[in-house]
Design a protein around this motif. Sequence first.
Motif, PDB file in Angstrom:
ATOM      1  N   HIS A  49      30.748  46.085 104.093  1.00 15.02           N
ATOM      2  CA  HIS A  49      32.014  46.985 103.769  1.00 15.02           C
ATOM      3  C   HIS A  49      31.803  48.375 103.469  1.00 15.02           C
ATOM      4  CE1 HIS A  49      33.695  42.628 103.431  1.00 15.02           C
ATOM      5  NE2 HIS A  49      34.250  43.224 104.473  1.00 15.02           N
ATOM      6  N   ASP A  50      30.560  48.818 102.583  1.00 16.68           N
ATOM      7  CA  ASP A  50      30.224  50.009 102.433  1.00 16.68           C
ATOM      8  C   ASP A  50      29.616  50.882 103.512  1.00 16.68           C
ATOM      9  OD1 ASP A  50      31.224  49.877  99.653  1.00 16.68           O
ATOM     10  OD2 ASP A  50      29.041  49.335  99.159  1.00 16.68           O
ATOM     11  N   SER A  51      29.081  50.121 104.569  1.00 15.06           N
ATOM     12  CA  SER A  51      28.595  50.909 105.550  1.00 15.06           C
ATOM     13  C   SER A  51      29.060  51.617 106.391  1.00 15.06           C
ATOM     14  CB  SER A  51      27.996  49.749 106.476  1.00 15.06           C
ATOM     15  OG  SER A  51      28.723  48.989 107.374  1.00 15.06           O
ATOM     16  N   GLY A  52      30.727  51.351 106.542  1.00  9.95           N
ATOM     17  CA  GLY A  52      31.555  52.145 107.401  1.00  9.95           C
ATOM     18  C   GLY A  52      31.604  51.519 108.926  1.00  9.95           C
ATOM     19  N   ALA A  53      30.772  50.334 109.072  1.00 14.37           N
ATOM     20  CA  ALA A  53      30.568  49.901 110.436  1.00 14.37           C
ATOM     21  C   ALA A  53      32.034  49.534 111.260  1.00 14.37           C
ATOM     22  CB  ALA A  53      29.765  48.754 110.510  1.00 14.37           C
ATOM     23  N   ILE A  54      33.028  49.156 110.298  1.00 14.66           N
ATOM     24  CA  ILE A  54      34.200  48.800 111.183  1.00 14.66           C
ATOM     25  C   ILE A  54      34.883  49.937 111.729  1.00 14.66           C
ATOM     26  CG2 ILE A  54      34.416  47.002 109.485  1.00 14.66           C
ATOM     27  CD1 ILE A  54      36.807  48.514 108.006  1.00 14.66           C
ATOM     28  N   VAL A  83      27.700  35.585 118.966  1.00 13.62           N
ATOM     29  CA  VAL A  83      29.578  35.598 118.636  1.00 13.62           C
ATOM     30  C   VAL A  83      29.748  34.297 118.358  1.00 13.62           C
ATOM     31  CG1 VAL A  83      31.755  35.903 119.771  1.00 13.62           C
ATOM     32  CG2 VAL A  83      29.864  37.644 119.840  1.00 13.62           C
ATOM     33  N   ASP A  84      29.176  33.010 119.003  1.00 13.25           N
ATOM     34  CA  ASP A  84      29.597  31.799 118.737  1.00 13.25           C
ATOM     35  C   ASP A  84      29.192  31.195 117.338  1.00 13.25           C
ATOM     36  OD1 ASP A  84      30.950  31.517 121.032  1.00 13.25           O
ATOM     37  OD2 ASP A  84      29.055  30.582 122.226  1.00 13.25           O
ATOM     38  N   ASP A  85      28.245  31.953 116.914  1.00 15.14           N
ATOM     39  CA  ASP A  85      27.671  31.550 115.473  1.00 15.14           C
ATOM     40  C   ASP A  85      28.608  31.997 114.345  1.00 15.14           C
ATOM     41  OD1 ASP A  85      25.286  30.280 116.377  1.00 15.14           O
ATOM     42  OD2 ASP A  85      24.327  32.478 116.276  1.00 15.14           O
ATOM     43  N   TYR A  86      29.523  32.858 114.625  1.00 13.96           N
ATOM     44  CA  TYR A  86      30.535  33.574 113.498  1.00 13.96           C
ATOM     45  C   TYR A  86      31.291  32.551 113.000  1.00 13.96           C
ATOM     46  CZ  TYR A  86      33.461  36.606 111.046  1.00 13.96           C
ATOM     47  OH  TYR A  86      34.178  37.311 110.083  1.00 13.96           O
ATOM     48  N   SER A  87      31.354  32.782 111.480  1.00 14.62           N
ATOM     49  CA  SER A  87      32.282  31.882 110.692  1.00 14.62           C
ATOM     50  C   SER A  87      32.759  32.664 109.603  1.00 14.62           C
ATOM     51  CB  SER A  87      31.545  30.922 110.104  1.00 14.62           C
ATOM     52  OG  SER A  87      32.168  30.054 109.090  1.00 14.62           O
ATOM     53  N   GLU A  88      33.949  32.647 109.090  1.00 14.30           N
ATOM     54  CA  GLU A  88      34.289  33.621 108.328  1.00 14.30           C
ATOM     55  C   GLU A  88      33.703  33.120 106.829  1.00 14.30           C
ATOM     56  OE1 GLU A  88      38.536  31.216 107.396  1.00 14.30           O
ATOM     57  OE2 GLU A  88      38.640  33.110 107.544  1.00 14.30           O
ATOM     58  N   HIS A  89      33.155  32.087 106.724  1.00 14.57           N
ATOM     59  CA  HIS A  89      32.364  31.562 105.653  1.00 14.57           C
ATOM     60  C   HIS A  89      30.895  32.100 105.672  1.00 14.57           C
ATOM     61  CE1 HIS A  89      35.780  29.210 104.233  1.00 14.57           C
ATOM     62  NE2 HIS A  89      36.107  28.753 105.376  1.00 14.57           N
ATOM     63  N   TRP A  90      30.625  33.362 105.090  1.00 12.14           N
ATOM     64  CA  TRP A  90      29.555  34.015 105.356  1.00 12.14           C
ATOM     65  C   TRP A  90      28.248  33.492 104.937  1.00 12.14           C
ATOM     66  CZ3 TRP A  90      31.453  39.728 105.023  1.00 12.14           C
ATOM     67  CH2 TRP A  90      31.934  39.962 106.124  1.00 12.14           C
ATOM     68  N   THR A 126      33.971  40.369 115.581  1.00  9.78           N
ATOM     69  CA  THR A 126      32.823  39.792 115.589  1.00  9.78           C
ATOM     70  C   THR A 126      31.677  40.066 116.395  1.00  9.78           C
ATOM     71  OG1 THR A 126      34.399  37.561 115.490  1.00  9.78           O
ATOM     72  CG2 THR A 126      31.895  37.278 116.286  1.00  9.78           C
ATOM     73  N   ILE A 127      31.822  40.760 117.465  1.00  7.98           N
ATOM     74  CA  ILE A 127      30.929  41.461 118.039  1.00  7.98           C
ATOM     75  C   ILE A 127      30.433  42.492 117.265  1.00  7.98           C
ATOM     76  CG2 ILE A 127      30.514  43.097 120.084  1.00  7.98           C
ATOM     77  CD1 ILE A 127      32.578  41.802 121.665  1.00  7.98           C
ATOM     78  N   GLY A 128      30.841  43.340 116.426  1.00  8.69           N
ATOM     79  CA  GLY A 128      30.356  44.540 115.841  1.00  8.69           C
ATOM     80  C   GLY A 128      29.812  44.035 114.593  1.00  8.69           C
ATOM     81  N   PHE A 129      30.317  43.006 113.807  1.00  7.10           N
ATOM     82  CA  PHE A 129      29.657  42.169 112.795  1.00  7.10           C
ATOM     83  C   PHE A 129      28.421  41.639 113.057  1.00  7.10           C
ATOM     84  CE2 PHE A 129      28.878  38.765 109.919  1.00  7.10           C
ATOM     85  CZ  PHE A 129      29.145  39.156 108.836  1.00  7.10           C
ATOM     86  N   VAL A 130      28.118  40.874 114.245  1.00  6.66           N
ATOM     87  CA  VAL A 130      27.101  40.233 114.514  1.00  6.66           C
ATOM     88  C   VAL A 130      26.091  41.314 114.716  1.00  6.66           C
ATOM     89  CG1 VAL A 130      25.937  38.950 116.577  1.00  6.66           C
ATOM     90  CG2 VAL A 130      27.929  38.109 115.239  1.00  6.66           C
TER      91      VAL A 130
END
Length: 204
Positions: free
Chosen positions: A61-66, A35-42, A18-22
Amino acid sequence: MRRLRIAIDIDDVLAENTIGFVAFSNERWGTRLSVDDYSEHWSEMWHVDSEEAERRAHVFHDSGAIKGYAHIGGAEEALRNMSQVHHLMVATSRRLQVQSDTLLWIEEHFPGIFASSAVYFSGLWDTVHEGSHKLTKTELITQINADVLIDDQLKHCLAVSESGRNAILFGDYTWNRADSLSDRVVRCHSWSEVEVEIERIANS
């Protein structure tokens, strides 16, 4: 002590997802998510339609961020200890689009703990093509014959517990808070607590 087959989720259990995604979303699309705003329903989280959410999902997903995600503190030591007794597996709902990046990340952060053949993708968020299918997390856990699921999503833990298996609800996140849990679901706030709970289950 029984030797357990333990299935472990990745995002927000092993990886600081979540930290990385946000951070990625805020930089790439100018959102102001916390982080508190995160939801799996994007689409709901971003307040966009499903088509735009899917477009952004592919960009992310194509960015390689993970590949740059940090791992959650205490996880490696706990898993090494547990692997001396139990069979550890990864059970994730990540898209197959990031399978390669995921396997590289696991080997970088948890070298020698998980065999690549013990990393399972449910396909829950993938687009179904001819010859492919999706599995719920519970169906995946049943298929790989896991005794215990460690996951941050309350719905997965409850569903697994209803199938007669034990579940550990990991972390105290906005998306997994609950007033009460079923008998087979125990919340653990840290990996040291997970170790204690796994030992309890194995000795029960």
